[in-house]
Design a protein around this motif. Sequence first.
Motif, PDB file in Angstrom:
ATOM      1  N   THR A   1      61.010 -32.439  36.325  1.00 11.60           N
ATOM      2  CA  THR A   1      60.102 -33.506  35.876  1.00 11.60           C
ATOM      3  C   THR A   1      59.774 -33.437  34.394  1.00 11.60           C
ATOM      4  O   THR A   1      59.264 -34.402  33.831  1.00 11.60           O
TER       5      THR A   1
ATOM      6  N   GLY B   1      57.368 -38.172  36.689  1.00  7.89           N
ATOM      7  CA  GLY B   1      56.933 -37.131  35.757  1.00  7.89           C
ATOM      8  C   GLY B   1      56.892 -37.650  34.326  1.00  7.89           C
ATOM      9  O   GLY B   1      55.974 -37.331  33.566  1.00  7.89           O
TER      10      GLY B   1
ATOM     11  N   ARG C   1      53.643 -30.117  37.522  1.00  5.05           N
ATOM     12  CA  ARG C   1      54.106 -30.393  38.885  1.00  5.05           C
ATOM     13  C   ARG C   1      53.576 -29.275  39.767  1.00  5.05           C
ATOM     14  O   ARG C   1      53.922 -28.105  39.588  1.00  5.05           O
TER      15      ARG C   1
ATOM     16  N   PHE D   1      51.296 -33.381  42.075  1.00  2.00           N
ATOM     17  CA  PHE D   1      51.142 -33.118  40.649  1.00  2.00           C
ATOM     18  C   PHE D   1      49.670 -32.822  40.348  1.00  2.00           C
ATOM     19  O   PHE D   1      48.789 -33.153  41.145  1.00  2.00           O
TER      20      PHE D   1
END
Length: 534
Positions: free
Chosen positions: A175, A231, A247, A253
């Motif tokens: 991400t 992300g 993350r 998240f």
Amino acid sequence: MDSSIFLAAVFIFGVGFSLFVLLISSIIFMLYDRTMLWWKHLLNFSIYTIMITGASATYQVFGGEAGLFDIKHLYAYIIALVVYFFTNVLLVGFYYFLLYKGVLYEIIKTFLKDAMFAYLSTLLLSIVLVILINNGNTFGLFLFLAIGMLLSHAFRQLFKMYNEMSAKANMDQRTGLYSHSYFEEKLDEYMNQAKEKDLALSLVMIDLDDFKKYNDAYGHPQGDRLLAFFGQLIKEECEPLQLFAARYGGEEFSIILPGFTNDAAKEFIDRLRKKTNDTPFEGVEVLPHGCISFSAGIMAFHKDTYDKSQLIDCADRALYKAKSKGKNTVCIYGEESEIPQRLEHDINEIEQQIKIFLSKDVYTFKHSKRVFSYAVDMADVLELNETDRRLLVLGALIHDIGKLEIPRDILNKKTKLTNEEWEIVKKHVQWGKEIVLVTDKYKDLVPLVELHHERYDGKGYPYGLKNIEIPRLVRVLCIIDSFDAMTTERPYQKTKSFQEALEELRACSGTQFDPELVGYFVQYIENKSSSRAK
């Protein structure tokens, strides 16, 4: 290594020659590294100039003379280096203070602790260089410079390798956000800082809605692309505000928001959520909301928060509360309407019925849950007796149950309904009445289900009732229902703000809505907003 050479030049040839060496090296470095901004080259040159000048003046004040190395004046060398060292620490520390804020004392203390050994080495190397030059040992001087250059290069490569390894360890490669372990480490730091300096701090836990469904439909590689895409959305919003995004694991998240209260954090996350909803991505049409969506929970740090796990746990609870409300929403821990305990059984029973909406029309499910929350509060505002409180709260939860009978293609249609389709939609109040009457237990809720689209001026449906012909609790529900419909978000569509919706209620007071009850509701919303802002 460059400081050793500058100091050696001061001790042997004087300040003028040392500044000349600085000028030449600065020009060469500027030509070599053209990626660095010009003002940074100028800043480095200025800092070194002040350091060299200060060290030279100190050396002379304490009896040092340019030329041969004299052990009798060892203290002059040491004091000159101390001045050089502290000038560097103060100037560089002040630069970082201006650039990143923080506490100047803490920054300078960190520099002193980390740089002390390096500058002691600089003094020894500069004295060795002075002795080699004075003794005319050209080969020794060559060896010194060669070793110095090799060491400098080796340290630079090691430092680069260390930074790259640290970056890989601290980053989630999929991400581009920070890793879970680094998040845990930084959360401790942020909490300690907030506690010591009495600063606001909020933690947000985020979970992508229905990610498994997307993975099952398109496979893990496409699911990974969705995670990377999401992300990047988080990163774009967080980086300008210097927020820490990581993350946490899987499709979950976390964001640390230093300086943010609960309400400021909610405003930021709602903005991120709306941007996420409105950003197209391949295949998201299969998801219940028809777009990328997430649920989020927020917990503000308090001085009595004794451990980061407590903060994470509370934010997680708020996240799961957001999930239970139909997803694609944000909840603040501890700010949900309190469910009357005596109604818990009935509420749970009705919730099981309206959960069918989760597979057919998630917006109706979420709308029903929000209207229910408003009704719980309005029952207190209007000081209703126990019977009326039960009717309003349960009626709010079940008022749109008849929409289960509306065909899915009409219920989820994104373009304007035809006249025929609109007539079908209007029948949901009668279908709702029939569903409620299947059992006698909730037949007293029929007026709220059947009449919540009647208008105060008599232009509503299904019967065209007006004024006090409409039961008072139904008139309350009509206001709550309309307010939430106006402020309900849908992907790729503009939504009315709370203030705009309140203006609409005022404008329709006396026509669509009971003017007295509008006054109570508007005051309730305004009081709630102002109390949250404090």
